[in-house]
Design an enzyme around this catalytic site. Sequence first.
Site, PDB file in Angstrom:
ATOM      1  N   ASP A 298       0.877  -1.171   0.000  1.00 36.16           N
ATOM      2  CA  ASP A 298       0.000   0.000   0.000  1.00 36.16           C
ATOM      3  C   ASP A 298       0.916   1.222   0.000  1.00 36.16           C
ATOM      4  OD1 ASP A 298      -1.555   2.185   0.703  1.00 36.16           O
ATOM      5  OD2 ASP A 298      -2.072   1.421   2.697  1.00 36.16           O
ATOM      6  N   GLU A 316      -3.510   4.288  -2.623  1.00 36.45           N
ATOM      7  CA  GLU A 316      -3.951   3.878  -1.286  1.00 36.45           C
ATOM      8  C   GLU A 316      -5.457   4.076  -1.101  1.00 36.45           C
ATOM      9  OE1 GLU A 316      -2.504   6.065   2.423  1.00 36.45           O
ATOM     10  OE2 GLU A 316      -2.495   3.983   3.127  1.00 36.45           O
ATOM     11  N   GLU A 317      -5.928   5.238  -1.503  1.00 37.31           N
ATOM     12  CA  GLU A 317      -7.346   5.533  -1.297  1.00 37.31           C
ATOM     13  C   GLU A 317      -8.225   4.555  -2.078  1.00 37.31           C
ATOM     14  OE1 GLU A 317      -5.119   7.898  -2.107  1.00 37.31           O
ATOM     15  OE2 GLU A 317      -5.190   9.462  -0.559  1.00 37.31           O
TER      16      GLU A 317
HETATM   17  N1  AR6 Z   1      -1.093  -1.064  -8.819  1.00 36.80           N
HETATM   18  C1  AR6 Z   1       0.175  -0.763  -9.211  1.00 36.80           C
HETATM   19  N2  AR6 Z   1       0.638   0.490  -9.357  1.00 36.80           N
HETATM   20  C2  AR6 Z   1      -0.200   1.505  -9.119  1.00 36.80           C
HETATM   21  C3  AR6 Z   1      -1.540   1.285  -8.721  1.00 36.80           C
HETATM   22  C4  AR6 Z   1      -1.973  -0.069  -8.578  1.00 36.80           C
HETATM   23  N3  AR6 Z   1      -3.214  -0.352  -8.195  1.00 36.80           N
HETATM   24  N4  AR6 Z   1      -2.124   2.484  -8.567  1.00 36.80           N
HETATM   25  C5  AR6 Z   1      -1.201   3.402  -8.853  1.00 36.80           C
HETATM   26  N5  AR6 Z   1      -0.036   2.842  -9.192  1.00 36.80           N
HETATM   27  P1  AR6 Z   1       0.522   7.073  -5.519  1.00 36.80           P
HETATM   28  P2  AR6 Z   1       2.696   7.849  -3.676  1.00 36.80           P
HETATM   29  C6  AR6 Z   1       1.230   3.513  -9.561  1.00 36.80           C
HETATM   30  O1  AR6 Z   1       0.599   8.436  -6.094  1.00 36.80           O
HETATM   31  O2  AR6 Z   1       3.438   8.677  -4.646  1.00 36.80           O
HETATM   32  C7  AR6 Z   1      -1.960   8.847  -1.282  1.00 36.80           C
HETATM   33  O3  AR6 Z   1      -2.744   9.969  -1.012  1.00 36.80           O
HETATM   34  C8  AR6 Z   1       1.051   4.741 -10.439  1.00 36.80           C
HETATM   35  O4  AR6 Z   1       2.152   4.769 -11.340  1.00 36.80           O
HETATM   36  O5  AR6 Z   1      -0.766   6.608  -4.958  1.00 36.80           O
HETATM   37  O6  AR6 Z   1       3.472   6.962  -2.744  1.00 36.80           O
HETATM   38  C9  AR6 Z   1      -1.394   8.258  -0.017  1.00 36.80           C
HETATM   39  O7  AR6 Z   1      -2.311   8.293   1.025  1.00 36.80           O
HETATM   40  C10 AR6 Z   1       1.160   5.864  -9.428  1.00 36.80           C
HETATM   41  O8  AR6 Z   1       1.591   7.065 -10.015  1.00 36.80           O
HETATM   42  O9  AR6 Z   1       1.635   6.854  -4.362  1.00 36.80           O
HETATM   43  C11 AR6 Z   1      -0.231   9.163   0.226  1.00 36.80           C
HETATM   44  O10 AR6 Z   1      -0.626  10.356   0.850  1.00 36.80           O
HETATM   45  C12 AR6 Z   1       2.202   5.331  -8.475  1.00 36.80           C
HETATM   46  O11 AR6 Z   1       1.873   3.944  -8.385  1.00 36.80           O
HETATM   47  C13 AR6 Z   1       0.276   9.457  -1.168  1.00 36.80           C
HETATM   48  O12 AR6 Z   1      -0.847   9.265  -2.029  1.00 36.80           O
HETATM   49  C14 AR6 Z   1       2.218   5.981  -7.134  1.00 36.80           C
HETATM   50  O13 AR6 Z   1       0.927   5.992  -6.575  1.00 36.80           O
HETATM   51  C15 AR6 Z   1       1.341   8.485  -1.586  1.00 36.80           C
HETATM   52  O14 AR6 Z   1       1.810   8.845  -2.839  1.00 36.80           O
END
Ligand code: AR6
Length: 532
Positions: A298, A316-317
């Site tokens: 996650d 995550e959401e």
């Molecule tokens: N499976 C694989 N890859 C994925 C998926 C999925 N289901 N969904 C998205 N990605 P991000 P962060 C890829 O932005 O940067 C939230 O608000 C996709 O390339 O969710 O760690 C949390 O609560 C996407 O751009 O993660 C935190 O506050 C990338 O994963 C914050 O976002 C990153 O997804 C974390 O941000």
Amino acid sequence: ESQDCFTNWKGIDKSMLPRSFNKTLFPLLKHSPQHTLMFRTPINTNIVPEPYPKEYHDCWDHNHVKMPCSKHNSLIDKDNNCRKRRWDIINNALTRPITSSEELEKAILLYNLKYKERWRFHLLHSFFNECLSEEETDSFFNNLLPKIIELALKLPKLITSPIPLLKQNSSHSISFTQMQIACLLANAFLCTFPHRNVSTLHSEYSSYPQINFHELFQLRVLSSSHNCLFEKLKCIICYFKKVTTDDSDLSGIVTYSRRYLPDNMLPFWLKSNKQLTNLYITSAGTIEDDGDGMFQIDFANKFIGGGVLGHGCVQEEIRFLICPELLVSQLFSQQMLATEAIVITGVQRFSNYSGYADSFEWDGVHVDITPVDNNNRRHCTVVAIDAIYYRDPKVQFTPKSLKRELNKGYAGFSWGQNTDCSNVAIATGNWGCGAFQGDCHLKSLLQFLSAAQANRDVAYFTFGDTTLKESIHDMHTFLKNQNLTVGEICKILIKYNMYFLTHPNVGLYEYIYNAVINNDAQKCHSEEKSTQ
Ligand code: AR6
């Protein structure tokens, strides 16, 4: 190592990656000082385990969740100049007929009097007025809402043991039945949890995520880019519909664990002799669809759940919306520190979805066929680790940042070492590289290092990015063929941080390839010299 130019994956075949199927998931379902079981054991599959203990045990202190039904949860009745139990007010407010979102808002405000002038449930109102049809709205208020209320009011019968808070700098697990989880979520939906409505700096639960749904309900849909908020409600409704049908099986168990690694359990990264593990990498599929039986990462916020009850709608959401049982972690998980992870074992998926972020849409009921272990937990382990948000992307290459992310990854990936699940693979992807603006090339490498340190293979999902799939795969293969250790790779990363200061246009991968090849050349040179 196989590669197939007709498909979108590279590396080791996915079927070669170890999964948890046929193993007993970690942690075992045993009552201990590190594990609170909220139900009676031994369990009997297909029958919902009875709450433990038999009678409600009240507790109102700083180490446990303050429950809506506690006798200490009271309100001052100004008219009669006496204290009233808030649970009685909740019961009264919710057992009167509620036929519209306005009436629901009024009912909720009867036990959240302080907010009478402040809360307006814009999202709820526009959801029922604009998004759902009249029949759907009637069905919600006539059929579903009464069942959600009934479920919520069973709280003192279903949750009889105090729920410990999963606090910072400690490791602890709590296991619930799916029935108990449904009841807690019904209470969250109805905003009954006391002391959880404000999150100002010094408020009691300021270091905990939100749990009551009031903030979500208050959002305004100002443009079509906010339509994903309606979709959030559809996911939640889909969940409640399923768990309130008479034939729904809520006998499954879900375990919520906090894992804290003290300093003496952290690796000495620069000295590590571990070799990189296997990689399966694909541009197709997602962690939740294709990481079955693996540790599914996650991409978390330090406040677990992130913006799920607000505007957030990314990895995550979305995961929390399609598997709402994850939301319960927000009730008791204090914000994560640098060497902590939160692991949730056994959740069920209830919804399908399409789109992402603004285009996210609920896409119907999901029938979850994931097998269960012998403790009736689904073979679904969700590992929440929060990356750092880089306002200035340069900062991520500093030794301090590298170490922080390596340790964070390791805190999650080393879950269940020396158990049946010690080699289960990690299903991950662009952790920290979306909302948190990290660099995919760096972050994938750091995750490979943490996974190597924890002796686990990796399934990496680039989420549609075929170029990234190729480049990460090539780098992984290169480093593996060079037999570089985790420690050696860490040293190269640290050198890059220095180099990058004077050569801001040289990318990480370019630097690594050059550094390794030049180093080899140097080695050859000195070997030649010594043999001369
Ligand atoms: N499976 C694989 N890859 C994925 C998926 C999925 N289901 N969904 C998205 N990605 P991000 P962060 C890829 O932005 O940067 C939230 O608000 C996709 O390339 O969710 O760690 C949390 O609560 C996407 O751009 O993660 C935190 O506050 C990338 O994963 C914050 O976002 C990153 O997804 C974390 O941000």
